[in-house]
Scaffold this motif. Structure first.
Motif, PDB file in Angstrom:
ATOM      1  N   LYS A 285       0.850  -1.190   0.000  1.00  0.00           N
ATOM      2  CA  LYS A 285       0.000   0.000   0.000  1.00  0.00           C
ATOM      3  C   LYS A 285       0.881   1.234   0.000  1.00  0.00           C
ATOM      4  O   LYS A 285       1.761   1.385   0.849  1.00  0.00           O
ATOM      5  N   PHE A 286       0.651   2.128  -0.975  1.00  0.00           N
ATOM      6  CA  PHE A 286       1.388   3.381  -1.064  1.00  0.00           C
ATOM      7  C   PHE A 286       0.464   4.525  -0.646  1.00  0.00           C
ATOM      8  O   PHE A 286      -0.650   4.656  -1.170  1.00  0.00           O
ATOM      9  N   LEU A 287       0.951   5.349   0.258  1.00  0.00           N
ATOM     10  CA  LEU A 287       0.189   6.495   0.731  1.00  0.00           C
ATOM     11  C   LEU A 287       0.935   7.774   0.379  1.00  0.00           C
ATOM     12  O   LEU A 287       2.104   7.928   0.731  1.00  0.00           O
ATOM     13  N   PHE A 288       0.246   8.673  -0.339  1.00  0.00           N
ATOM     14  CA  PHE A 288       0.792   9.989  -0.661  1.00  0.00           C
ATOM     15  C   PHE A 288      -0.111  11.023   0.011  1.00  0.00           C
ATOM     16  O   PHE A 288      -1.018  11.573  -0.617  1.00  0.00           O
ATOM     17  N   PRO A 289       0.136  11.318   1.275  1.00  0.00           N
ATOM     18  CA  PRO A 289      -0.851  12.045   2.074  1.00  0.00           C
ATOM     19  C   PRO A 289      -1.071  13.499   1.689  1.00  0.00           C
ATOM     20  O   PRO A 289      -2.131  14.055   1.993  1.00  0.00           O
ATOM     21  N   LYS A 290      -0.093  14.137   1.004  1.00  0.00           N
ATOM     22  CA  LYS A 290      -0.229  15.572   0.737  1.00  0.00           C
ATOM     23  C   LYS A 290      -0.168  15.956  -0.737  1.00  0.00           C
ATOM     24  O   LYS A 290      -0.252  17.138  -1.067  1.00  0.00           O
ATOM     25  N   ILE A 291      -0.023  14.990  -1.623  1.00  0.00           N
ATOM     26  CA  ILE A 291       0.053  15.339  -3.040  1.00  0.00           C
ATOM     27  C   ILE A 291      -1.273  15.916  -3.529  1.00  0.00           C
ATOM     28  O   ILE A 291      -2.332  15.326  -3.336  1.00  0.00           O
ATOM     29  N   ARG A 292      -1.174  17.089  -4.160  1.00  0.00           N
ATOM     30  CA  ARG A 292      -2.349  17.766  -4.714  1.00  0.00           C
ATOM     31  C   ARG A 292      -2.354  17.740  -6.243  1.00  0.00           C
ATOM     32  O   ARG A 292      -3.404  17.881  -6.855  1.00  0.00           O
ATOM     33  N   GLN A 293      -1.184  17.583  -6.817  1.00  0.00           N
ATOM     34  CA  GLN A 293      -1.074  17.610  -8.278  1.00  0.00           C
ATOM     35  C   GLN A 293      -0.163  16.480  -8.745  1.00  0.00           C
ATOM     36  O   GLN A 293       0.965  16.334  -8.267  1.00  0.00           O
ATOM     37  N   LEU A 294      -0.656  15.674  -9.697  1.00  0.00           N
ATOM     38  CA  LEU A 294       0.126  14.602 -10.299  1.00  0.00           C
ATOM     39  C   LEU A 294       0.010  14.721 -11.807  1.00  0.00           C
ATOM     40  O   LEU A 294      -1.088  14.679 -12.363  1.00  0.00           O
ATOM     41  N   ILE A 295       1.155  14.894 -12.489  1.00  0.00           N
ATOM     42  CA  ILE A 295       1.177  15.089 -13.939  1.00  0.00           C
ATOM     43  C   ILE A 295       2.115  14.065 -14.560  1.00  0.00           C
ATOM     44  O   ILE A 295       3.302  13.986 -14.211  1.00  0.00           O
ATOM     45  N   LEU A 296       1.574  13.280 -15.496  1.00  0.00           N
ATOM     46  CA  LEU A 296       2.346  12.297 -16.248  1.00  0.00           C
ATOM     47  C   LEU A 296       2.173  12.606 -17.729  1.00  0.00           C
ATOM     48  O   LEU A 296       1.089  12.418 -18.286  1.00  0.00           O
ATOM     49  N   HIS A 297       3.208  13.109 -18.384  1.00  0.00           N
ATOM     50  CA  HIS A 297       3.124  13.547 -19.781  1.00  0.00           C
ATOM     51  C   HIS A 297       4.179  12.853 -20.635  1.00  0.00           C
ATOM     52  O   HIS A 297       5.350  12.773 -20.240  1.00  0.00           O
ATOM     53  N   LYS A 298       3.770  12.357 -21.771  1.00  0.00           N
ATOM     54  CA  LYS A 298       4.687  11.852 -22.801  1.00  0.00           C
ATOM     55  C   LYS A 298       5.649  10.814 -22.239  1.00  0.00           C
ATOM     56  O   LYS A 298       6.885  10.971 -22.285  1.00  0.00           O
ATOM     57  N   LEU A 299       5.073   9.742 -21.702  1.00  0.00           N
ATOM     58  CA  LEU A 299       5.849   8.612 -21.188  1.00  0.00           C
ATOM     59  C   LEU A 299       5.459   7.387 -22.015  1.00  0.00           C
ATOM     60  O   LEU A 299       4.568   6.629 -21.638  1.00  0.00           O
ATOM     61  N   PRO A 300       6.095   7.177 -23.177  1.00  0.00           N
ATOM     62  CA  PRO A 300       5.619   6.187 -24.142  1.00  0.00           C
ATOM     63  C   PRO A 300       5.701   4.739 -23.669  1.00  0.00           C
ATOM     64  O   PRO A 300       5.018   3.879 -24.225  1.00  0.00           O
ATOM     65  N   LYS A 301       6.525   4.435 -22.647  1.00  0.00           N
ATOM     66  CA  LYS A 301       6.648   3.061 -22.165  1.00  0.00           C
ATOM     67  C   LYS A 301       5.977   2.841 -20.812  1.00  0.00           C
ATOM     68  O   LYS A 301       6.018   1.729 -20.275  1.00  0.00           O
ATOM     69  N   LEU A 302       5.356   3.850 -20.279  1.00  0.00           N
ATOM     70  CA  LEU A 302       4.734   3.721 -18.963  1.00  0.00           C
ATOM     71  C   LEU A 302       3.585   2.723 -18.993  1.00  0.00           C
ATOM     72  O   LEU A 302       2.695   2.806 -19.838  1.00  0.00           O
ATOM     73  N   LYS A 303       3.621   1.784 -18.037  1.00  0.00           N
ATOM     74  CA  LYS A 303       2.558   0.786 -17.939  1.00  0.00           C
ATOM     75  C   LYS A 303       1.754   0.947 -16.656  1.00  0.00           C
ATOM     76  O   LYS A 303       0.548   0.677 -16.648  1.00  0.00           O
ATOM     77  N   GLY A 304       2.403   1.351 -15.591  1.00  0.00           N
ATOM     78  CA  GLY A 304       1.681   1.469 -14.337  1.00  0.00           C
ATOM     79  C   GLY A 304       2.495   2.190 -13.291  1.00  0.00           C
ATOM     80  O   GLY A 304       3.691   2.470 -13.466  1.00  0.00           O
ATOM     81  N   LEU A 305       1.833   2.485 -12.185  1.00  0.00           N
ATOM     82  CA  LEU A 305       2.515   3.126 -11.069  1.00  0.00           C
ATOM     83  C   LEU A 305       3.553   2.195 -10.462  1.00  0.00           C
ATOM     84  O   LEU A 305       4.671   2.604 -10.137  1.00  0.00           O
TER      85      LEU A 305
END
Length: 410
Positions: free
Chosen positions: A318-338
């Motif tokens: 389990k991953f917890l990101f308690p304070k992240i308000r903005q998540l941007i993933l742009h132009k990642l051609p091989k990205l499959k998952g977190l």
């Protein structure tokens, strides 16, 4: 020297193509002293023949100097020199105590080094007041700090390095063994550094090289520590295969609130597994134009799984990101998952989520099911199609803006 400039507060020289020095004294053995008690700022720009600020047997004293900015002076190799084309660092020698500045900005100069590179060459104690350091397009620089001086820059608050073609490391560690014998700790601590930007440094492999360390890891194990760092931006680091070592220096990066990684083409992931728990204060995460990134979080054992492979049903991560308000993933051609194994994530404060031009992402979110409960303990292995996020009802409770653009298989 018969100059009386006690009221001078600002020196600005711009577009003077024939000027070679701003102040030139006689080449004598005895040093003259020039006192500029009220000088606050020096700005030199677009002087194509300028080689140094002052030349000759002069000791400058500027106790109020706050800012030095040098831009587009391609022949400049020193701020103070006793003779033409002397092989000398641009700032920091004991003979130039006028550098009581807090702000230093250098752009498009011919300098080869900023500080003395040997312990036996004295450095002015006034240099240690430096808080803001910007270096851009200084292509002769191969490193920024010699290792023995790092401890003296404890007040440094902002460091920005951009487009220095030959910079190979930030801290030069030649003679590291000798330093160890002298009892000097080999953890280089930037106590107050708040903002760090490393951009377009094509030869940079590591922040600080050490024997037996991974040469293509930017922040190596137990070498450099940043206990106060809040903003980290990494752009165009073509030789860097990892940002962090799997085992990090204690109490480093815990204050990080903004992380941006862009155009780092050899990264396969961004965060080591053990790094995530340090990011309790992270508020913004942006990853863009990294053509080899397949997952955001690497496996603890650094062995990946393909998205269609069977996944062992051990205790779910389990991953917890308690304070992240903005998540941007742009132009990642091989990205499959977190993360390549089954997991859950909580983003309790996330408001903005953008996923754009990630062509390998087939499913944005997959509902997490406790397979041990639904299928029993005997079903220890499952075959799944990996989504970008495994979600539950509590995953994105405050999401306000969701942007999905040109994700080819979605």
């Amino acid at each position: 020297m018969a100059l009386d400039l006690v009221q001078l507060e600002d020196i600005k020289v711009k577009q003077c193509p024939m000027m070679e020095q701003i102040i030139k004294g006689a080449e004598e053995t005895e040093m003259d002293i020039l006192l500029l008690p009220k000088l606050l700022e020096i700005r030199l720009e677009s002087c194509s023949r300028l080689t140094s600020f002052c030349m000759g047997s002069i000791t400058l004293e500027c106790p109020s100097l706050y800012k030095i900015a040098v831009k587009d002076c391609p022949k400049m190799y020193a701020m103070a020199s006793t003779r033409e084309q002397e092989d000398i660092e641009i700032v920091g020698r004991e003979k130039t105590p006028f550098f009581n500045h807090k702000y230093l900005k250098l752009s498009s100069t011919n300098i080869k080094k900023l500080w003395p590179d040997k312990p036996d060459r004295a450095i002015s104690s006034n240099v240690l007041n430096l808080q803001y350091l910007f270096v851009k397009r200084c292509h002769n620089l191969e490193y920024l700090f010699p290792s023995f001086l790092v401890k003296n820059f404890e007040r440094l608050y902002l460091l920005s390095l951009h487009n220095c073609e030959n910079m190979e490391e930030i801290i030069f560690t030649d003679g590291l063994a000798a330093a160890a014998e002298a009892g000097i700790p080999q953890i280089y601590l930037f106590t107050k550094l708040y903002f760090l930007k490393l951009g377009r440094l094509p030869k940079l492999r590591t922040f600080c090289h050490q024997e037996n360390s991974e040469s293509n890891t930017l922040f190596n194990q137990k070498v450099v520590a940043f206990p106060s760092l809040c903003c980290l931006r990494i752009v165009g680091m073509g030789k860097c295969r990892k940002i962090w070592h799997d085992k990090l220096t204690k109490d480093s990066f815990h204050e990080l609130t903004i992380l941006a990684v862009e155009q780092c083409d050899k990264l396969s992931n961004v965060l080591p597994f053990d790094m995530v728990e340090r990011l309790e204060k992270l508020e913004g995460l942006e990853i863009s134009e990294c053509e080899s990134v397949e997952e955001i979080i690497g496996l603890a054992d650094d062995r990946g799984l393909n998205s269609n492979e069977s996944i062992e049903l051990k205790s779910t991560t389990k991953f917890l990101f308690p304070k992240i308000r903005q998540l941007i993933l742009h132009k990642l051609p091989k990205l499959k998952g977190l993360y390549s194994k089954v997991h859950t994530t909580d983003w309790p404060l996330l408001k903005q989520l953008e996923v754009c031009e990630c062509s390998k992402v087939e499913t944005f979110a997959g509902e997490y099911i406790n397979f041990r409960e639904t299928q029993g303990e005997n079903h220890s292995v499952i075959s799944v199609q990996q989504p970008l996020f495994w979600v539950t009802k509590e995953t994105f409770p405050n999401l306000e803006e969701l942007v999905l653009v040109r994700n080819g298989n979605m």
